[in-house]
Every structure is written in structure tokens, then in C-alpha cells.
Scaffold this motif. Structure first.
Motif, mmCIF file in Angstrom:
data_model
loop_
_atom_site.group_PDB
_atom_site.id
_atom_site.type_symbol
_atom_site.label_atom_id
_atom_site.label_comp_id
_atom_site.label_asym_id
_atom_site.label_seq_id
_atom_site.Cartn_x
_atom_site.Cartn_y
_atom_site.Cartn_z
ATOM 1 N N VAL A 196 1.655 -7.355 -3.247
ATOM 2 C CA VAL A 196 2.080 -8.724 -2.928
ATOM 3 C C VAL A 196 3.592 -8.795 -3.114
ATOM 4 O O VAL A 196 4.109 -8.416 -4.164
ATOM 5 C CB VAL A 196 1.374 -9.752 -3.834
ATOM 6 C CG1 VAL A 196 1.765 -11.171 -3.445
ATOM 7 C CG2 VAL A 196 -0.147 -9.570 -3.771
ATOM 8 N N LEU A 225 -2.258 -2.860 2.385
ATOM 9 C CA LEU A 225 -2.174 -4.286 2.675
ATOM 10 C C LEU A 225 -0.978 -4.860 1.909
ATOM 11 O O LEU A 225 -0.962 -4.855 0.686
ATOM 12 C CB LEU A 225 -3.478 -4.954 2.228
ATOM 13 C CG LEU A 225 -3.715 -6.350 2.755
ATOM 14 C CD1 LEU A 225 -3.741 -6.369 4.273
ATOM 15 C CD2 LEU A 225 -5.042 -6.836 2.225
ATOM 16 N N ILE A 233 1.059 -8.200 1.357
ATOM 17 C CA ILE A 233 0.871 -9.641 1.548
ATOM 18 C C ILE A 233 2.109 -10.364 1.032
ATOM 19 O O ILE A 233 2.620 -10.028 -0.037
ATOM 20 C CB ILE A 233 -0.356 -10.145 0.751
ATOM 21 C CG1 ILE A 233 -1.588 -9.277 1.065
ATOM 22 C CG2 ILE A 233 -0.632 -11.605 1.018
ATOM 23 C CD1 ILE A 233 -2.767 -9.582 0.161
ATOM 24 N N GLU A 234 2.563 -11.342 1.778
ATOM 25 C CA GLU A 234 3.681 -12.165 1.289
ATOM 26 C C GLU A 234 3.133 -13.381 0.552
ATOM 27 O O GLU A 234 2.183 -14.015 1.000
ATOM 28 C CB GLU A 234 4.538 -12.629 2.466
ATOM 29 C CG GLU A 234 5.289 -11.487 3.135
ATOM 30 C CD GLU A 234 6.294 -11.997 4.151
ATOM 31 O OE1 GLU A 234 6.005 -13.021 4.796
ATOM 32 O OE2 GLU A 234 7.360 -11.369 4.287
#
Lengths: 558, 558
Positions: B478, B554, B556-557
Motif C-alpha cells: 500500500v 498488488l 494499492i494507493e
């Protein structure tokens, strides 16, 4: 069916303990340990090839746990012959203790040494031949010639103060073998007269009625097929089947054709076999693969691997047009091998692919181009009657083969109570002609995958099967560590699940609602939240799609 | 090998267009479309069962695309017999248009109606029998009796202004069939005399030399095995094999035993067959399963499904001790069925499991308890010689079977140029006794998985195979949306990959370093970052473990 596991009592002095470590209940990973007075002898140490319910597994090893803490007590490993299911696990055993002596015939040792070289191990070896006697501590060994689908196979008699054991290894009883090396029934008779207390006997073909035909029948068929072939001939077989290759060389020579060997293992094994005199190469018949292209199509035979449809072997690569030999119209391909159960689909794909390329495919189903390497029921009855063993332990086979072999032993007069149906890990004690089952160890499968040995568990394989059958859905949610509020997600990704990603729009609100309810109930633990997500998505996908993909929820605090 | 795909020219009036939609290059999903003057007739509409490289797939359907936009032009579907590979896809076709008439014999229609009932469809049907003629628009149909492993099978002659076609469906030529209903060679002779322009002929056993033995040989063997059985007898076969069940009922009756049917499809099909008079139940021999337990062990025979090792069928459940009938010592299990290639491992697991439970297993390998339902090479030559067709299209088979059948046609005198080797989607035009290949459609596999039809793609199956072979590693990171800084992660999770999670400690710094470098280079796009993570982890796992799991990154922001 779970087996009843229990530890054996300590081994009494003067008693021989026999533990089949592998090969009972499976065709492969053959290995038996013999122990008396603190010393251990191993017979064979092979691998098992995986089935389709073991995806990604390269090899399966015997579970070494019965001997793992006893490595220093091992006096040697007798290798009955050079097939992978009898020698393939030796490198893994020697990684535990490099100087365990290997005992075997010339060809067997040459094959294992070539294999060990790839593992950068130089073993201690003791070369033996039929008729030879060797003493290893409490074990007096006598080696007996047996006939099999590889030259130089041996049975071994193990004489101890507790009694005499005879272990056949793999064998058949071809009465007209190409190399005139018979299974030595005169020696079996002598040993039987002296008294064999326990007979370990190959069960692979015990449920096949009658007699395995002679290897000698194959040659004329090969010669005939090659004589009629209008263009190139490609013969595929096992890379260790020296006699089959011999017949191909002879048939090619008789038809004024030359032979190029294809495939790394084929070239390596046949080079060894020729150097040691097991393969007689007719003058000038062999030609290097690189020069084979310049020979006219009707003057060449390619001898290759890949008869089982192995994806990386020469024949598969030819079908995928990923090999320098481009199979085409008028070519003849001979699959001079058995069709090992489980390989049918792969082999039929090969046959179809070759047929589409225009080749004529000759195989066991339409011509006599293969005979088995194992004794069928008729041969086994001869064996029992000549040997008259006190006790019998059928080895090398699935359970049905062991049962079929046990039945033959009883039919020839071995008392029912003296025929032992055992499994891997059964502990048998022999003393004064009596065999007793005294324990059952819990032995597992040891999987080799890439460079990892024994890391893959049955649970991993179950995961893999689920992934294969159903794919997975992963759901990622990032929550604020202090407030517990969802910052990111649910992000939903799937692989192998098939439906368009837009289907997940339907479950997103359900996840959000479930998380909201959890928040109201004060659930903050990420593991608990993951369980909630898993249940929510699992229930939805089961109702909406009647499927059960692996659900991989991940709740992360940020 | 990619096939050469091209569209056919528009169909001329008065020309018959034949498109094999399924069944060429596979054993299953048989379906052929015939079109003339704007009207379409379909023959058969079956399913194919998946192989191990198609994990999780329940069924494979024919690709309906050649007729999908022409549904209103379909005058009917002729069903040659009631096997799944000929009727199984009918529900999926009728979901596209419910009122397409189904044409078939009494038993065939009864079987498809029972199946459609489960899909809540009541079809329009036209029941026909051998000797009957029916006109459907431009198609004049004549039905001919053929003998197969299910009663009431029909071949169909299709007469049009463009010429006459004969389609055998599945057939063999048992000359002493149990029900005395022969493959009607007198009708074949009559049609041949009138002139058959195109012969579509079953290839399943074209590569089997000789003649399929008579079903009549099975009865005495069953009777003998049942007579000698000391305890219960369980016979497993196909749930539609009415004649095999008939022989079991008769053998049980002769041995004063009663028979209980096990398995939903067995009970359903045999109830239908008995009601319609295809199965003659000896007085009092059938007993309800619920009452069978009270009958002495040596007076009962169970007739069940599961002879192919299907995991959910009765026999597998018995092996897993998940069935009310608990197989034990002294029981006899008869597998009165073929061993369909690809099912070997499953069937051998069943045999081993039953053997371990103490049962004696009688199967094709050790007794004459099965004969095939398809004409072998010898029968096919009779057929060609009686019919003398102008053109031949081998159908129903893998490519090697089609080639073997084509060879038989040529050997009996059909000109080489008139024997057509086609694939699914080949477009053939018949006019004035001449068949021309005018197009090749690109037809795919349509996979049914749970309730989804056609959603699973070959790419999904490739993903599934990768997941099965190697498992996956997912990496979640993230990043702060405004600064690009990593807030959480890399979080690394794996399934089916086997190694302890601690191994990932080694790659975490590598990922961090790669991300730091990317940040320095101003890379902010999450997709680009995911690629960097994928490459970093992929390279590491390949070097460290020599494996290639699926890498699922993956970023993710938040």
C-alpha cells in the motif's frame, strides 16, 4: 483407510528386522532395510513418479525416517539394477552421508555414478557379479543373475544368523534372452534346497496371467517395420533399455540404415552401455545427430526418448515442432515401450499429433513392439515351486499386485499364514524360520519440487488441487490501525476463476455490510475480520456460481 | 498445430452443406449440422468429459457458433441414441430455443426427456423407429436399426436434392445381439444400391483389429462369477447399459439372488427401460435398496454406477466407506465396463481400495466381463463393402481413429480422394456426388463449470494449471497516494508453494530496493510498480527454488 501405526519393540540380538521403506502399495521408490545386531543393509533406493493428483511434483522419494538417525550403522546399499525406481533416490540418501558404500553390478554402478556426477558426488562402490559372495558385517551376501528389461540385474540372497532372505529385485524369466543371461533358476534351486526363510518377490505383473513373451520376438517386428518404412523411422523407448536399443541397431543395420541417438539420457546411457560391452554397436551404424540430416530419409533411424509422452522429451518436442527433426508425411514412428498407467492421455496426444503431421505410428496396440520386463503369474509359480520359500513377502506393486502375488504363493503351497501382506513401514522380525509383524511405522511421501526436497506437504498439494479445480479469489482490505475504518478496498482479484471481474460488484456491498456489522460488534482483530470476509465471499460464490474457489482474504492495518 | 481457418462461400441453392460441429478429434460432444436451401437439420448434440489438463471443468459442449444465429432455421435434432456424448448438450441447445423438435427412438427420447426435466424443459418430440420415413422440409429421413451398447440406437439416412447421406451414429455389428436387433445390413445394402453419396461413420474402434465379441459372451461369465461368490456381489457398469444390467438380472436370478440398484442415474434409467419394455425384469428379482440389508449376503447382488472411478459415484463412496453398503472380506466386485483412457489411475485406485477392504475384484483385465459398443476394423470393412459409398467422412474419434477408419475405407475400394479427413468446423459441400471442402470455421471448447457455461477460457485453464503445478505468491503493497511512499508491506502470502513463510524474508529487501529505485526514477504508476515487483520476486524464486509460481503483485494507493 488409515493404517494402524504402532512402534516395534526393541530388536533382540540375533533377530533380523526387515522394513520395506518404499515400493509396497506403489510402483516405484523401492527400498528395503535389513537390520541385525545393530547393523543395517539397504536394498535399492528408488524414486516414484508423481500422478496427476500430485501437481508440480518432480519426484517422490522414500521416507528415510526409519534410518535417518542410524546413518552410521548402514553398511551398504545393494542396488539390484539401474532403473530409476531402484536407484533414483540414492543421491538424496548420499546427501545425508556421502560415504555409504554402493554395491551392484557393472552397468548398475555405471548408471548410478553418472547420475551422482550430476549431483557432484563420487560414491564408494563395490562392484559385484552373479555367483559372487560378499560379507558385510553380519550380512553374508550372494548375488544371483536375473533377467529384466535392463542388463546386469541381480537378485541378492542375504544370509544371517537369523536366517536366509532372497530378494529378487525386478525380474522376469525370459527363457531365450538376447544376452543369454537367464534368471538363474539353478541358483534359486540351490538356495531353496539350503532353505530360504523369507522371499521378497517382484509383484508388478502378478495379476497378469500366463508368461511374458520373449524380448526376442521384438527384433523381427522392428526389422519388418523398418524394411517397409518409405522414409525416416523414429523409434522411441526407455533410455535405459539396452536390449531394445540393441534390436533397433541390429534391425537398422540389416536394412542398411544408420542410427542417430536423440535425447541426453539416451546418449549418456548408451555410451556407457557400449563402453562396458553391454551394447554391441554394428560397425559404422551409429551416426552423430548433427550429421544425420545429410543422410537420405530412407537410410536413417532416430532412436529417441519420450515414449511415455513426457512433455520435455524428444518425441513431445517433435510433435510441437520444437525439434530439429521435423516429422512429416511418410515418416514412421515406433513406440517400442509399455504404456505406463496414468500416461495414456499424454501418449495418445503424442500419437494424434504425429498422425496429424502425416506419420504412421506403430505401437503396442497395433504391433508386437514391446514386451514387459516383469514376471507374469505363470513365471512366478515356477519361481515359487523351485524355491519353496518358508515365508513370502510380495514387494514392488500396488496393493492389488501384492494380493495377486500372495495368492500365487498360497496356490503353490506356501502356508497362508506365512504369506505376508505388508505396507511401507511394516516392521517384520525374522527368527528361526518365523516372521512376525512387530510394528507399523507412519511413513509419508517425500516430494521433490524444483530444488526443494520434503518441503511440499500433502496440505500444499490439496491447496494446489483446489487452485487447479477452482482458482482463487483474493480480497484485500486496508483498515486504519487506530480507528478500524476501511481505508482501501475491498479490492477483489481472481485467477483461474473465469468470470468477468465485474461479477464481483455484486459481492462488494455484502463484504462492506459484513464489515460494518463487525465494526458495530466491536470486532477489530484482523484475523477475525478475514474470517468474516472469507465466509461472506464463500457463501456468495457458492450460491451464485455453485463453485468453491480458494478464498484468500487479507485485512491489513495501516 | 494451428488449423487454417477460412470462411466458406455462401451456400448455393440445391447444395447440401455438412459441418461436423463436434466429435472429430475427440471422443465425445458429437454434433453435425446439415443445411440445404436455408433449412438446417442437426444430428446429435452431446457432451465431452474433461481430461486432467482441464481442471475443474464439469463438461465440455460443442461450440454452437455455426448455428447460433440460425436457430429459427433448425427443423429438428435427430438423436441417434441415448448416450451422454450424443444427447448431453441438448439442454444447453434448447436453452437457446426451447421448441426445437427432438427426433429419436422411444428409449432415446425417454432418456433425454428425463434429463430435460431436471433442467425444467419439456421438449417437442417426434418418436421414430427403424424402417420409418419422415420428411422435414428439404430433408427426407429414413431410420435404420443399429446395434450398440444401449438399446434402440438408429442410423439415419438423409435424402436431399443434393444427394443422400448416411450417418451411422455409434454402432457395432454384434451378429447375435441379446435383443435380436441387428445392425440392419439389408437396409444398408438397399441404401447402397440406391446410392449413398456421403457416409458418416463411427471411428471409435477403427484402430482395433478384428471383430468386437458378442455381448452374449458376458452373461455366462457373470453367471459363473456370481455362482462362485461366497458373499455379496457388487456389479458396476454404465448406468445406461440396459443389456449389461439385463445380464446381471438374469445371472442373479439363475443363482437365486436378488438385485438392488444403486445410484440415482442407474435407478432412473433402468426404471425407464423397464417401463418401456427394454429391460425384462425376472419376477421378484429386483429389491429396493432399503430392504436389501435384510437379505442374506449370499443372496444379494448390488448393481451400481462408478465403474470409471468417478469420485462421487457409488463405487468410490464404497471405497471411502461413505456408503451404506460396507464392502468387506469375501465380497466380490465386478467392473463390467471398459476402462476409458484417462480414467486408469482413478479406476486402479478403486481396485486397490476394494482389495484392501478384502473384496475380490473381477474386471476386464482378468475376466471377460466387458465388450465394446463400437465396430472394430473387421466390422467396418463389412460395412463399407455392403454400402459402397461414393464419399466417406469418418466421424466420432480422435484424429488417429479417423485416420485408421479412412484407411479402411480406401482399402475396401473407396477412392482416396473421396475419403475426407475433417476436423470440427470443417465446411463440406455436397452436390452431384461430389464433396468439396469449402471452409474451416474456428470452433472452440465451451466449458461448463458449476452453473457457468462458456465463461471459462483456455487462458483460465492455463492459469489453473500454473496454480496447480506451482502455486502462487501474492505481494501486497500500500502506497500513500500523495507521496508515493510505502505505507504497508510488502505483505507476502503464498498458497501451494510449500516453503515456510520465513523464506520470504530474503526477498523483502529486494522488493524494497526495487521500489526505492523506481521511486528515484519517478515511477509512480501502480501498474508499472506491480511489474517491477513481479519481476523482482519472479527472478528471486526462480534462482532460489528453481520454480515458477504465479506471481500476483498488488500495489494499492491509499
Amino acid at each position: 483407510m488409515p493404517i494402524d501405526v504402532y512402534d516395534p519393540a526393541p530388536l533382540e540380538p540375533g533377530t533380523l528386522r526387515v522394513i520395506p521403506i518404499g515400493g509396497l502399495g506403489e510402483i516405484g521408490r523401492n527400498m528395503t532395510s535389513f537390520e541385525i545386531d545393530g547393523k543395517i543393509l539397504i536394498v535399492d533406493c528408488g524414486v516414484l513418479f508423481p500422478e496427476e493428483h500430485q501437481p508440480g511434483v518432480d519426484l517422490i522419494l522414500p521416507d528415510f525416517s526409519p534410518i535417518r538417525d542410524r546413518l552410521d550403522d548402514i553398511l551398504g546399499v545393494v542396488l539390484t539394477h539401474g532403473h530409476e525406481d531402484h536407484i533414483g533416490a540414492v543421491p538424496y540418501l548420499l546427501k545425508l552421508r556421502q560415504d555409504i558404500p554402493l554395491i551392484g553390478s557393472g552397468l548398475t554402478l555405471a548408471f548410478i555414478e553418472a547420475k551422482l556426477k550430476e549431483h557432484r558426488i563420487t560414491p564408494y562402490t563395490l562392484q559385484v557379479k552373479e555367483g559372487q559372495k560378499e560379507r558385510l558385517g553380519p550380512f553374508n551376501l550372494e548375488f544371483v543373475a536375473v533377467n529384466h528389461s535392463i542388463p546386469d540385474a541381480l537378485a541378492v540372497a542375504i544370509k544371517t544368523v537369523a536366517g536366509t532372505v532372497l530378494h529378487t529385485g525386478d525380474f522376469k524369466m525370459d527363457q531365450l534372452p538376447l544376452d543369454h543371461r537367464l534368471t538363474d533358476l539353478r541358483e534359486f534351486a540351490r538356495l531353496g534346497t539350503e532353505g530360504v526363510d523369507l522371499f521378497l518377490v517382484d509383484s508388478t505383473n502378478a495379476d497378469v496371467p500366463g508368461f511374458t513373451p520373449s524380448e526376442r520376438l521384438i527384433g523381427p517386428v522392428l526389422e519388418d517395420v523398418i524394411a517397409r518404412a518409405p522414409r525416416r523411422v523414429i523409434v522411441a523407448s526407455f533410455s535405459s533399455h539396452v536390449h531394445r536399443v540393441q534390436q533397433v541397431l541390429d534391425a537398422a543395420y540389416a536394412n542398411d540404415r544408420r542410427v542417430a541417438l536423440l535425447g541426453r539420457s539416451m546418449v549418456r546411457n548408451m555410451t556407457i552401455a557400449a563402453e562396458l560391452g553391454y551394447l554391441r554397436v554394428p560397425e559404422g551404424v551409429l551416426v552423430d545427430f548433427k550429421k544425420a540430416g545429410s543422410i537420405p530419409d530412407d537410410k536413417i533411424v532416430y532412436m529417441s526418448t519420450g515414449s511415455q509422452g513426457e512433455p520435455m522429451a524428444v518425441l513431445s518436442r517433435m510433435v510441437n515442432m520444437d525439434h530439429q527433426v521435423e516429422v512429416g508425411l511418410g515418416d514412421t514412428v515406433i513406440l517400442a515401450s509399455s504404456l505406463i498407467p496414468g500416461n495414456e492421455n499424454a501418449v495418445y496426444r503424442i500419437i494424434d499429433g504425429l498422425t496429424k503431421l502425416g506419420a504412421t505410428v506403430v505401437h503396442k496396440g497395433n504391433a508386437k513392439v514391446h514386451v514387459s520386463g516383469h514376471a507374469a503369474a505363470g513365471e512366478l509359480t515356477y519361481c515359487y515351486n523351485i524355491l519353496k520359500p518358508k515365508n513370502v513377502l510380495p514387494v514392488h506393486g500396488e496393493y492389488r499386485h501384492l494380493v495377486a502375488n500372495a495368492k500365487l504363493a498360497v496356490e503353490t503351497g506356501v502356508p497362508d499364514a506365512n504369506v505376508i501382506l505388508a505396507e511401507d513401514g511394516t516392521v517384520l522380525d525374522l527368527r528361526a524360520g518365523v516372521v512376525r509383524k512387530v510394528g507399523q511405522l507412519d511413513l509419508g511421501y517425500v516430494y521433490v519440487d524444483g530444488s526443494s526436497v520434503g518441503e511440499i506437504t500433502d496440505a500444499d498439494l490439496k491447496d494446489r488441487r483446489t487452485l487447479a479445480e477452482e482458482g482463487f479469489i483474493s480480497i484485500i482490505i486496508v483498515v486504519d490501525a487506530s480507528t478500524g475504518k476501511v481505508i482501501v478496498g475491498p479490492e477483489i482479484h481472481a485467477k483461474g476463476f473465469a468470470e468477468d471481474a465485474s461479477v464481483f460488484d455484486a459481492v462488494r456491498p455484502k463484504i462492506e455490510a459484513a464489515l460494518a456489522e463487525a465494526a458495530q460488534n466491536g470486532v477489530r482483530d484482523t484475523h477475525a475480520l478475514q474470517q468474516i470476509v472469507r465466509r461472506t465471499v464463500g457463501r456468495w460464490v457458492n450460491v451464485a456460481f455453485r463453485r468453491r474457489p480458494m478464498i484468500v482474504p487479507l485485512v491489513i492495518e495501516a
